[in-house]
Motif scaffolding. Structure first.
Motif, PDB file in Angstrom:
ATOM      1  N   ARG A  88      25.535  51.949  22.114  1.00 36.88           N
ATOM      2  CA  ARG A  88      24.467  51.466  21.242  1.00 36.88           C
ATOM      3  C   ARG A  88      25.028  50.950  19.913  1.00 36.88           C
ATOM      4  O   ARG A  88      24.609  49.911  19.417  1.00 36.88           O
ATOM      5  CB  ARG A  88      23.455  52.583  20.975  1.00 36.88           C
ATOM      6  CG  ARG A  88      22.629  52.970  22.204  1.00 36.88           C
ATOM      7  CD  ARG A  88      21.615  54.064  21.847  1.00 36.88           C
ATOM      8  NE  ARG A  88      20.737  53.657  20.746  1.00 36.88           N
ATOM      9  CZ  ARG A  88      19.673  52.878  20.873  1.00 36.88           C
ATOM     10  NH1 ARG A  88      19.336  52.419  22.079  1.00 36.88           N
ATOM     11  NH2 ARG A  88      18.933  52.564  19.834  1.00 36.88           N
TER      12      ARG A  88
ATOM     13  N   ASN B 281      26.045  47.055  22.507  1.00 40.29           N
ATOM     14  CA  ASN B 281      24.725  46.429  22.599  1.00 40.29           C
ATOM     15  C   ASN B 281      23.723  47.510  22.987  1.00 40.29           C
ATOM     16  O   ASN B 281      23.849  48.111  24.054  1.00 40.29           O
ATOM     17  CB  ASN B 281      24.727  45.302  23.646  1.00 40.29           C
ATOM     18  CG  ASN B 281      23.431  44.501  23.648  1.00 40.29           C
ATOM     19  OD1 ASN B 281      22.346  45.035  23.414  1.00 40.29           O
ATOM     20  ND2 ASN B 281      23.534  43.209  23.927  1.00 40.29           N
TER      21      ASN B 281
ATOM     22  N   LYS C  76      20.833  47.348  24.117  1.00 37.86           N
ATOM     23  CA  LYS C  76      19.886  46.985  25.173  1.00 37.86           C
ATOM     24  C   LYS C  76      20.469  47.045  26.578  1.00 37.86           C
ATOM     25  O   LYS C  76      19.739  46.873  27.555  1.00 37.86           O
ATOM     26  CB  LYS C  76      19.343  45.575  24.905  1.00 37.86           C
ATOM     27  CG  LYS C  76      18.555  45.472  23.602  1.00 37.86           C
ATOM     28  CD  LYS C  76      18.036  44.055  23.377  1.00 37.86           C
ATOM     29  CE  LYS C  76      17.261  43.962  22.071  1.00 37.86           C
ATOM     30  NZ  LYS C  76      16.763  42.577  21.819  1.00 37.86           N
TER      31      LYS C  76
ATOM     32  N   SER D 228      27.082  40.517  25.300  1.00 42.64           N
ATOM     33  CA  SER D 228      25.865  40.134  26.027  1.00 42.64           C
ATOM     34  C   SER D 228      26.131  40.087  27.521  1.00 42.64           C
ATOM     35  O   SER D 228      27.264  39.862  27.957  1.00 42.64           O
ATOM     36  CB  SER D 228      25.384  38.761  25.539  1.00 42.64           C
ATOM     37  OG  SER D 228      24.311  38.282  26.318  1.00 42.64           O
TER      38      SER D 228
END
Length: 455
Positions: free
Chosen positions: A57, A44, A46, A17
């Motif tokens: 991804r 991640n 995003k 994150s």
């Protein structure tokens, strides 16, 4: 072997994150700031970049092979991600996420185990705090980064493991490997102990357990490890209420106290009651040799602490034998005000020379298996001088344990530094010193018993 976990050459963090405070951010930052020299892959869909590292991804999009994947995503979607890890050829997985057997979700836990077995992957966790290998600068954990050292700590509880790492960092207490194994759906305590048996940087091993998956294997593995290096155990869940607490914590069942006491003894594990004892005993076992027996000599400059120490030693099954007449004659250089009985009281004004000559006399005596040196400094005596005397004798080559009990806080701070920099552990109270010597005696008994069983 679990080298692809504890000595991974590259690591992916699935659920990395870019938001500080999130577990995925803190673990990734720990790995980066810890100085890991291998490749690090944040996963991640995003985000595209994290702390200078390209973000992918999925794990399958990583262009290179991956040794270790750390998973910090919600439990329900972990099976799908594990399938991707298996297809990618990932060897080891650490599942930080909770939501499995510890909350009664055995079906989901069994599912991830079956997926891992299908691909030959090994899982640490789920519901764990990760692992540490300070000698590889590898910190895929939610806990603090401890200083490098030679004591390994294995913990079923991530939070308690984290408390140990925090204390280790504050006190500059060196850790080699830390492993939080949580629910132990795959990799369990015995697997980790087998790895640590061969890890040259782990000189002493400590394990905190709430329940054991396979009792027979645990005893056999622990016995083999204990022959090579000291193994310290902390067992929780001894009482009826504690057993219920274990079941709600990791989904495991804790056994009765007497069963574990017998198992620890059979396995050669030195049992301690709490983490304070664990730090003390780890330190003394790391730096001092096992005692060949339980006969202890005490050298002191103050009668009161020596009496307290004598009582504490007797409580722990140590013997303070009277000084033989032949030894008293060798100690005749001492002023007449000194007591030659064991404890040998050098009186308040004892400094370097008195401590050194007394210690040199006692270390070669065959009626002594270990020595505890006590010092409570008067204001006019430099506490560093007796400490230097102990160090100078120790450096001559001593085949029995010597530990120190320099008391009085700030006035002995520099003296303690001298002692511990030279591998002579200091304990601030008579009881702690006696317990530490007990551990060295216990270690000696364990080695003798285990070696005899091999014959």
């Amino acid at each position: 072997m679990l080298d692809f976990i504890f000595n991974a050459k590259n690591v992916a963090v699935i659920g990395a994150s870019d938001r500080p405070g999130k577990i995925g951010f803190e673990i990734f930052r720990n790995i980066v700031e810890g100085g890991f020299q291998g490749k690090i892959y944040p996963i991640n869909p995003k985000i595209t970049e994290l702390m200078g590292h390209t973000c992918y991804r999925t794990i399958k999009d990583v262009p290179d092979t991956v040794d270790l994947a750390v998973i910090v995503i919600p439990a329900p979607i972990i099976p799908e991600v594990l399938e991707q890890c298996g297809e990618k050829g990932v060897k080891g997985v650490i599942i930080i996420s909770a939501g499995f057997s510890e909350v009664g979700n055995f079906e989901l836990e069994n599912k991830i185990v079956n997926i891992a077995r299908k691909y030959g992957m090994r899982i640490v966790g789920p519901n764990c705090a990760g692992i540490v290998n300070t000698h590889q600068n590898l910190f895929p954990t939610i806990e603090v980064r401890p200083p490098k050292g030679f004591i390994a700590f294995v913990s079923q509880s991530g939070a308690l493991g984290g408390a140990i790492l925090m204390k280790a960092k504050e006190e500059q207490f060196g850790i080699s490997i830390f492993a939080s194994y949580g629910n132990a759906c795959d990799v369990n305590e015995s697997d980790i102990l087998e790895y640590l048996m061969e890890d040259e940087n782990s000189k002493v091993v400590v394990i905190y357990i709430e329940a054991v998956k396979n009792g027979r294997r645990f005893i056999e593995t622990s016995r083999k490890l204990s022959l090579k290096k000291p193994l310290i155990g902390i067992k929780a869940g001894k009482t009826e209420a504690g057993t219920r607490a274990v079941a709600s914590h990791t989904g495991s069942l804790a056994g009765q106290e007497k069963i574990y006491e017998a198992a620890f003894k059979q396995a050669g594990i030195i049992s301690v009651e709490d983490f304070d004892e664990m730090f003390d005993i780890s330190k003394v076992l790391l730096h001092q040799p096992p005692a060949k027996g339980n006969k202890i000599a005490i050298i002191t400059n103050s009668g009161g602490p020596a009496v307290m120490l004598t009582d504490a030693c007797e409580t722990f099954g140590l013997k303070i034998p009277p000084t033989p007449e032949k030894t008293k004659k060798k100690l005749s250089f001492l002023p007449h005000v000194c007591s030659l009985e064991n404890p040998i009281d050098l009186v308040a004004d004892a400094s370097y020379e008195r401590y050194r000559k007394t210690l040199e006399t006692l270390v070669v005596e065959d009626w002594i298996d270990g020595i505890i040196v006590v010092h409570v400094p008067p204001v006019w005596i430099d506490a560093r001088e007796p400490a230097k005397a102990v160090v100078d004798v120790y450096k001559q080559g001593v085949n029995k344990p010597i530990i120190a009990c320099w008391m009085a806080g700030e006035p002995v701070k520099e003296a303690i530094k001298i002692l511990e920099e030279n591998n002579i552990p200091n304990f601030p109270t008579p009881r702690k010193a006696a317990k530490a010597m007990w551990a060295l005696v216990e270690r000696g008994k364990i080695l003798k018993r285990l070696k005899e069983q091999q014959l």
